[in-house]
Design a protein around this motif. Structure first.
Motif, PDB file in Angstrom:
ATOM      1  N   SER A 159       0.850  -1.196   0.000  1.00  0.00           N
ATOM      2  CA  SER A 159       0.000   0.000   0.000  1.00  0.00           C
ATOM      3  C   SER A 159       0.880   1.238   0.000  1.00  0.00           C
ATOM      4  CB  SER A 159      -0.877  -0.011   1.242  1.00  0.00           C
ATOM      5  OG  SER A 159      -0.082   0.299   2.372  1.00  0.00           O
ATOM      6  N   THR A 185       3.780  13.040   2.847  1.00  0.00           N
ATOM      7  CA  THR A 185       2.472  12.469   3.125  1.00  0.00           C
ATOM      8  C   THR A 185       1.433  12.943   2.118  1.00  0.00           C
ATOM      9  OG1 THR A 185       2.002  14.277   4.652  1.00  0.00           O
ATOM     10  CG2 THR A 185       2.924  12.267   5.590  1.00  0.00           C
ATOM     11  N   ASN A 187       0.618  11.986  -0.741  1.00  0.00           N
ATOM     12  CA  ASN A 187      -0.119  10.968  -1.497  1.00  0.00           C
ATOM     13  C   ASN A 187      -0.877  10.004  -0.594  1.00  0.00           C
ATOM     14  OD1 ASN A 187       0.784  12.015  -3.827  1.00  0.00           O
ATOM     15  ND2 ASN A 187       1.955  10.227  -4.507  1.00  0.00           N
ATOM     16  N   LEU A 188      -0.971  10.337   0.701  1.00  0.00           N
ATOM     17  CA  LEU A 188      -1.524   9.352   1.634  1.00  0.00           C
ATOM     18  C   LEU A 188      -2.815   9.864   2.261  1.00  0.00           C
ATOM     19  CD1 LEU A 188       1.840   8.425   3.381  1.00  0.00           C
ATOM     20  CD2 LEU A 188       0.706   7.212   1.506  1.00  0.00           C
ATOM     21  N   ASP A 189      -3.671   8.936   2.700  1.00  0.00           N
ATOM     22  CA  ASP A 189      -4.883   9.349   3.420  1.00  0.00           C
ATOM     23  C   ASP A 189      -4.495   9.768   4.828  1.00  0.00           C
ATOM     24  OD1 ASP A 189      -5.088   7.136   5.372  1.00  0.00           O
ATOM     25  OD2 ASP A 189      -5.277   5.932   3.539  1.00  0.00           O
ATOM     26  N   SER A 190      -5.450  10.369   5.545  1.00  0.00           N
ATOM     27  CA  SER A 190      -5.073  11.028   6.798  1.00  0.00           C
ATOM     28  C   SER A 190      -4.593  10.052   7.857  1.00  0.00           C
ATOM     29  CB  SER A 190      -6.242  11.863   7.324  1.00  0.00           C
ATOM     30  OG  SER A 190      -7.405  11.064   7.366  1.00  0.00           O
ATOM     31  N   ASN A 191      -5.177   8.834   7.905  1.00  0.00           N
ATOM     32  CA  ASN A 191      -4.710   7.862   8.900  1.00  0.00           C
ATOM     33  C   ASN A 191      -3.271   7.460   8.642  1.00  0.00           C
ATOM     34  OD1 ASN A 191      -7.038   7.838  10.332  1.00  0.00           O
ATOM     35  ND2 ASN A 191      -7.881   6.007   9.287  1.00  0.00           N
ATOM     36  N   THR A 192      -3.023   7.145   7.400  1.00  0.00           N
ATOM     37  CA  THR A 192      -1.676   6.734   7.025  1.00  0.00           C
ATOM     38  C   THR A 192      -0.720   7.898   7.215  1.00  0.00           C
ATOM     39  OG1 THR A 192      -2.870   5.602   5.284  1.00  0.00           O
ATOM     40  CG2 THR A 192      -0.487   5.394   5.272  1.00  0.00           C
ATOM     41  N   GLU A 193      -1.194   9.100   6.923  1.00  0.00           N
ATOM     42  CA  GLU A 193      -0.372  10.284   7.104  1.00  0.00           C
ATOM     43  C   GLU A 193       0.098  10.380   8.550  1.00  0.00           C
ATOM     44  OE1 GLU A 193      -2.429  13.999   6.465  1.00  0.00           O
ATOM     45  OE2 GLU A 193      -0.537  15.033   6.089  1.00  0.00           O
TER      46      GLU A 193
END
Ligand SMILES: Nc1ncnc2c1ncn2[C@@H]1O[C@H](COP(=O)(O)OP(=O)(O)OP(=O)(O)O)[C@@H](O)[C@H]1O
Ligand SMILES: [Mg+2]
Lengths: 250, 431
Positions: A159, A185, A187-193
């Motif tokens: 991912s 960050t 390119n990432l969604d907020s959780n992953t960020e």
């Protein structure tokens, strides 16, 4: 290892690692000149945690590339650990990147045909270390970013968040003096960020010098100093001692 | 080997080539055909010159042969000549003596006079060439005795009417008895059989085989004494009377291994001068120097090799261009990877090494397959065709393979250099 490397040694917390002296980066586009950076003065101390902000096209990536020795100023001077970078040749810059700099990119920039483990080993390969040592270090760092069960996977099988964790692990493999992150960050969604930012925070707490480029204030707030670029010039520098951008604004 | 930096670069190259397997194979095919062509053509030309070499070795590279030849003006004369005119030409006994006296480094001189005769033993007859010759001819012509003895010096001196029979003629004339000690008739003269030749083995040349099977050998002095100096030939109703003393003279040159070739050539030169001086009026002889023919043959083979090598070389160059083309595309395709590697500390030389090694791995892979195909093809041709001989030497395989590696190196340099010259920032931005 390089003549530039020796001034970079030492553990003095207040040591000035990076000094920009009227740095310019101009692009000649036919008859017109694009002033991506236009006379930037800056000092960055060892162990500092910086965020660079600014509108799109304000010169953030250009500045990060210069700091990472991927690019050279067209004017002014960049002193890295006291050494004027303009005196270094291509090989010396490569060595600095390989030994002293860790890059984290917005688009991860892993090599797709290599496994996670092999990707982690790439910087050490160019330093000519023993493969067994490189392997051990790669495994340690993979464990640190929580990917020790994905060592033989290839980037396309991971991912976005996992890929960026690999990239962070890779940026640490050479135990760099400075970690440079360009919209890591983005390119990432907020959780992953959040996961990624926490990883970077941990590095900062450990005393790594971190410079990250971001558009998001909540990302910048985590840094101790925030540099605002406008049209290739330093607009202002915000000291964020209480880690609150809002407080120091206005 | 696969653990050092080079080993790891090679492994990386193989990994990358496997990623586009079909493309790599198609590219390698260009080299494969080039290398296979080089090996095939080397094997075939080698086979050709080996065959020639064997033929000449049989003739004897240390021999020189003088053959009587009807001078061209006599051929014309013949039409208008009177019925009984005698044509007098050819090598003379005196030539033979002069050769023995004047030429250096000559070991044996064997004159031969050939007379067609009808051989008869009781009711059985056979047309045979009678060879008037001297002792030593058996050695120089590679003849082996089955029984009895060969002509001796005393036979020559006493003009003994003794004969040595070829294997086949002995069987024809003496189907039920041992020929040695018996008498035969050659024309109208009686000759005693003193020896019989053994059958020619398969390997010998057709000339030697005919001799060992069909000839009757007698002392040249006896031939002269009994059969006279003229021979009568009847061709197409016309009678031809020829006075030829000797039909061939074989000279064996002596010398150590190193000086032999030079001796042969020097003797040949001296012989030409001598014969020219003695046969001023007509050119009624021909001097054959197997060594010279061999050298001409070798030079011809070398020229062939150059021409074929050039053609095969061109096919390798075309293969190389194919490789370069693909590598340039690969470099463009992997621009971003190059940027990443540069950002992670790769120097230009590392990038050069990576792509150069990849190209060399590709061309060497093609080269190796080409060696297999070339060797296999040559073996197949050698096996399948009786008239073509293909000889493979390991040097050929080595040469062809080295050339393929060289092609990889030469045609890999530019793409690799292009890759290394890329600006890291630009490369990283590449989509
Ligand atoms: N190779 C180049 N040639 C010409 N102009 C360039 C080049 N690279 C950057 N620029 C210009 O320099 C300026 C700064 O670019 P830079 O990539 O640093 O912006 P940025 O602040 O990182 O923007 P973003 O937030 O969109 O990433 C831009 O105007 C850009 O067009
Ligand atoms: Mg940018």
């Amino acid at each position: 290892m390089t003549h530039a490397a020796s001034p970079l040694e030492g553990d003095d917390e207040s040591e000035i690692l990076v000094k920009l002296d009227g740095v310019e980066r101009h692009y000649q586009m036919g008859t017109s000149t694009v002033r991506a950076l236009d006379g930037v003065d800056l000092e960055i101390r060892r162990g500092d945690h910086w965020a660079i902000m600014g509108r799109s096209g304000s010169g953030k990536s250009t500045m990060l590339n210069l700091l990472g020795c991927l690019d050279r100023p067209t004017g002014g001077e960049y002193y890295l650990g006291g050494t004027p970078v303009s005196t270094l040749d291509d090989d010396a810059l490569s060595e600095i990147r390989g030994e002293r700099i860790g890059f984290v990119f917005q688009s991860f920039n892993l090599i797709p045909q290599l496994t996670v483990l092999e990707n982690l080993e790439v910087p050490l390969f160019y330093q000519g270390g023993a493969p067994a040592v490189a392997r051990k270090r790669a495994e340690e760092l993979a464990a640190r970013v929580g990917l020790d069960d994905r060592l033989d996977h290839r980037p396309p099988e991971l991912s976005g968040g996992q890929q960026q964790r690999v990239a962070i692990a890779r940026s640490l493999i050479n135990d760099p003096l400075i970690v440079l992150a360009d919209e890591a960050t983005g390119n990432l969604d907020s959780n992953t960020e959040m996961e990624i930012l926490e990883l970077l925070d941990d590095l900062a707490k450990e005393g790594k010098t971190i410079i990250l480029v971001t558009h998001a204030e909540e990302v910048a707030e985590r840094a101790r100093k925030i540099l605002i670029l406008v049209d290739g010039k330093v607009d202002r520098i915000i000291e964020n001692s209480d880690h609150s951008v809002a407080a120091s604004k206005n | 080997m696969f653990h050092g930096p080079l080993g790891r670069t090679i492994r990386l190259g193989i990994t990358n080539l496997k990623l586009h397997l079909l493309r790599s194979i198609l590219t390698g095919l260009g080299i494969l055909f080039g290398v296979a062509a080089v090996i095939l053509m080397l094997a075939i030309t080698e086979g050709k010159s080996e065959t020639a070499l064997r033929q000449f070795r049989e003739l004897g590279s240390n021999t020189i042969v003088i053959v009587t030849k009807k001078p061209p003006e006599m051929e014309e004369e013949q039409q208008s000549a009177s019925f009984f005119s005698v044509q007098d030409y050819g090598i003379e006994y005196a030539d033979c003596d002069a050769i023995v006296k004047t030429l250096p480094a000559v070991k044996v001189v064997v004159p031969v006079r050939t007379i067609p005769k009808l051989a008869r033993r009781g009711p059985r007859t056979a047309s045979v060439p009678v060879f008037g010759t001297v002792p030593g001819y058996d050695g120089i012509a590679g003849l082996v005795l089955r029984e009895g003895r060969f002509l001796a010096r005393r036979d020559l001196e006493r003009k003994n009417n003794y004969a040595v029979l070829g294997a086949k003629i002995a069987r024809t004339l003496f189907p039920f008895e041992t020929p040695v000690g018996k008498t035969i008739r050659l024309g109208t003269e009686s000759f005693r059989v003193v020896g019989v030749l053994s059958s020619p083995d398969q390997a010998s040349s057709s000339q030697a085989a005919t001799l060992a099977a069909d000839a009757v050998l007698v002392p040249v002095s006896a031939a002269r004494a009994f059969f006279g100096e003229t021979t009568t030939k009847t061709t197409g109703g016309a009678r031809e009377i020829e006075a030829i003393e000797l039909h061939t003279v074989r000279i064996e040159v002596e010398g150590t291994q190193e000086e032999l070739n030079a001796n042969v050539l020097a003797t040949a030169r001296a012989l030409r001068t001598l014969m020219k001086g003695r046969h001023k009026k007509k050119e009624d002889y021909q001097i054959i120097v197997p060594l010279e023919l061999l050298q001409q043959q070798e030079e011809q083979a070398r020229n062939w090799q150059i021409v074929l090598g050039f053609i095969a070389g061109i096919s390798l160059v075309i293969g190389g261009i194919g490789i370069m083309n693909v590598m340039l595309a690969t470099v463009t395709e992997r621009t971003r990877e190059i940027g990443i590697r540069r950002a992670l500390g790769a120097k230009r030389k590392h990038i050069v090494a990576q792509f150069l090694v990849e190209t060399i791995v590709l061309s060497c892979g093609g080269g190796l397959a080409g060696v297999l195909v070339g060797v296999g093809g040559a073996t197949l041709i050698d096996y399948a065709r009786d008239d073509v001989e293909a000889i493979i030497r390991w040097e050929f395989a080595l040469l062809a393979f080295s050339v393929s590696a060289l092609v990889g190196m030469v045609f890999g340099v530019y793409p690799a250099w292009r890759a290394a010259q890329m600006d890291p920032v630009e490369a990283l931005r590449h989509e």
